[in-house]
Write a protein that holds these residues in place. Structure first.
Motif, short mmCIF file in Angstrom:
data_model
loop_
_atom_site.label_atom_id
_atom_site.label_comp_id
_atom_site.label_asym_id
_atom_site.label_seq_id
_atom_site.Cartn_x
_atom_site.Cartn_y
_atom_site.Cartn_z
N GLY A 163 0.81 -1.21 0.00
CA GLY A 163 0.00 0.00 0.00
C GLY A 163 0.84 1.26 0.00
O GLY A 163 0.54 2.22 0.72
N LEU A 164 1.94 1.28 -0.81
CA LEU A 164 2.84 2.43 -0.80
C LEU A 164 2.15 3.70 -1.28
O LEU A 164 2.45 4.80 -0.80
N SER A 165 1.23 3.56 -2.23
CA SER A 165 0.54 4.76 -2.74
C SER A 165 -0.28 5.42 -1.64
O SER A 165 -0.44 6.64 -1.62
N ASP A 166 -0.79 4.61 -0.72
CA ASP A 166 -1.55 5.19 0.40
C ASP A 166 -0.65 6.05 1.27
O ASP A 166 -1.04 7.12 1.74
N TYR A 167 0.60 5.59 1.48
CA TYR A 167 1.54 6.38 2.26
C TYR A 167 1.89 7.69 1.55
O TYR A 167 1.99 8.75 2.17
N GLU A 168 2.09 7.60 0.22
CA GLU A 168 2.41 8.82 -0.54
C GLU A 168 1.25 9.81 -0.49
O GLU A 168 1.45 11.02 -0.34
N LYS A 169 0.04 9.29 -0.62
CA LYS A 169 -1.13 10.16 -0.56
C LYS A 169 -1.26 10.80 0.82
O LYS A 169 -1.54 11.99 0.94
N ALA A 170 -1.02 9.99 1.84
CA ALA A 170 -1.10 10.52 3.20
C ALA A 170 -0.04 11.60 3.42
O ALA A 170 -0.29 12.63 4.07
N TRP A 171 1.17 11.37 2.88
CA TRP A 171 2.24 12.36 3.03
C TRP A 171 1.88 13.67 2.33
O TRP A 171 2.13 14.76 2.85
N SER A 172 1.27 13.56 1.15
CA SER A 172 0.85 14.77 0.43
C SER A 172 -0.20 15.53 1.23
O SER A 172 -0.17 16.76 1.33
N LEU A 174 -0.56 15.47 4.42
CA LEU A 174 0.10 16.05 5.59
C LEU A 174 0.81 17.35 5.25
O LEU A 174 0.88 18.26 6.08
N ALA A 175 1.35 17.44 4.04
CA ALA A 175 2.02 18.67 3.64
C ALA A 175 1.04 19.84 3.66
O ALA A 175 1.38 20.95 4.10
N GLY A 176 -0.18 19.61 3.17
CA GLY A 176 -1.19 20.67 3.21
C GLY A 176 -1.54 21.07 4.63
O GLY A 176 -1.65 22.26 4.96
N TYR A 177 -1.72 20.07 5.48
CA TYR A 177 -2.01 20.36 6.89
C TYR A 177 -0.85 21.11 7.55
O TYR A 177 -1.06 22.00 8.39
#
Length: 307
Positions: A163-172, A174-177
């Protein structure tokens, strides 16, 4: 998870085999068809129950009616044992769920129901079937497929597993937050109410430190009070002992005074008796003198009669 022992009964070329595993690297060495891969297939079957892309006919020995695999492993300092069986029924072969057991030491964790065993096993090891088969044990042909795959396909396969794409999406996200948080932080830093709040926080921290200091002092005072209480109890006990001694002394003094009175009475009585004795002595002495005089008077008469 560390596998410690594998036992095979009527599994492919194994009639009855025990394969121990030690810490570190373990290597299965042997000729073609001696059963090296069978050990790996048996481990997979014991953990997950299905025949890994093949039928159960591939696992059960041709001339056997039943088969069994037992795997002992340790996880987080605890020892576990899982057992699965196979049984020939007519022309087909299926799992023998009566032999399905998951033990922690000697304690039964789950049995009979494959779903319950799978759920408990995943909770213990943290492994699911797909991750185990793609990462922990990769069959030769599947490993070659993964290595020969194009980078995009390999990335896609790894993404499906982890589920690496889920981590990348979550990281993106988090950048907005993070940007939003930093903007609010800068706004708060300029807000006079917030600045006043910082002062209040500082005063609160100072008060908390003072309170902690006073609490420590109170603990010291409480300790001293407890010591003083014990000392007072000891002094009270000694005072009671002294009071008992004083009462005993008073009693002895009273007895001494009574004895003194008795002694005085005895002395007075003795003095009276001494006077009476002296009178008797004088009386006896007087009698003696009178007797002597009488004898003297009688003696001349006796002498004259003798002549």
């Amino acid at each position: 998870m560390r596998i410690e022992l594998v036992q095979l009964e009527n599994i492919r070329s194994h009639v009855k085999s025990t394969v121990p595993f030690t810490r570190g690297f373990n290597c299965l060495v042997g000729g073609l068809g001696c059963g090296k891969s069978s050990v790996l297939y048996a481990i997979d079957f014991a953990l997950f129950g299905d025949p890994l892309g093949r039928s159960y006919n591939y696992l059960l020995r041709e001339d056997a009616e039943t088969g069994k695999v037992t795997v002992q492993f340790s996880q987080n300092g605890k020892s576990y044992t899982i057992s699965r069986g196979l049984k020939r029924r007519g022309k087909g072969i299926s799992q023998d769920f009566d032999q399905l057991k998951l033990l922690e030491g000697e304690k039964l964790v789950a049995s009979v129901k494959s779903e319950a065993v799978a759920e408990q096993l995943k909770a213990i090891t943290g492994l699911d079937k797909d991750v185990f088969r793609e990462i922990v044990w990769v069959r030769q042909e599947r490993l070659k497929e993964l290595l020969d795959a194009k980078p995009r396909e390999r990335q896609k396969r790894l993404d499906e597993l982890f589920g690496l794409s889920d981590y990348e999406k979550a990281w993106s996200n988090l950048a907005g937050y993070q940007r939003e948080y930093e903007g609010e932080k800068r706004a708060y830093e300029k807000d006079p109410d917030v600045i006043g709040m910082e002062k209040l926080n500082m005063e609160y921290n100072q008060t908390a430190e003072e309170f902690s200091r006073l609490e420590i002092e109170l603990q010291g005072i409480a300790k001293k009070l407890e010591e003083a209480r014990k000392t007072l109890e000891e002094a009270d006990l000694k005072l009671k002992e002294l009071e008992e001694i004083r009462n005993l002394t008073e009693e002895l003094k009273r007895k001494e005074a009574q004895l003194q009175v008795n002694l005085t009475n005895i002395e007075d009585a003795s003095a009276g008796l001494a006077g009476k004795i002296e009178e008797k002595k004088n009386l006896i002495e007087n009698f003696k003198q009178r007797l002597s005089t009488a004898e003297n008077r009688l003696n001349p008469t006796r002498l004259g009669s003798r002549k």
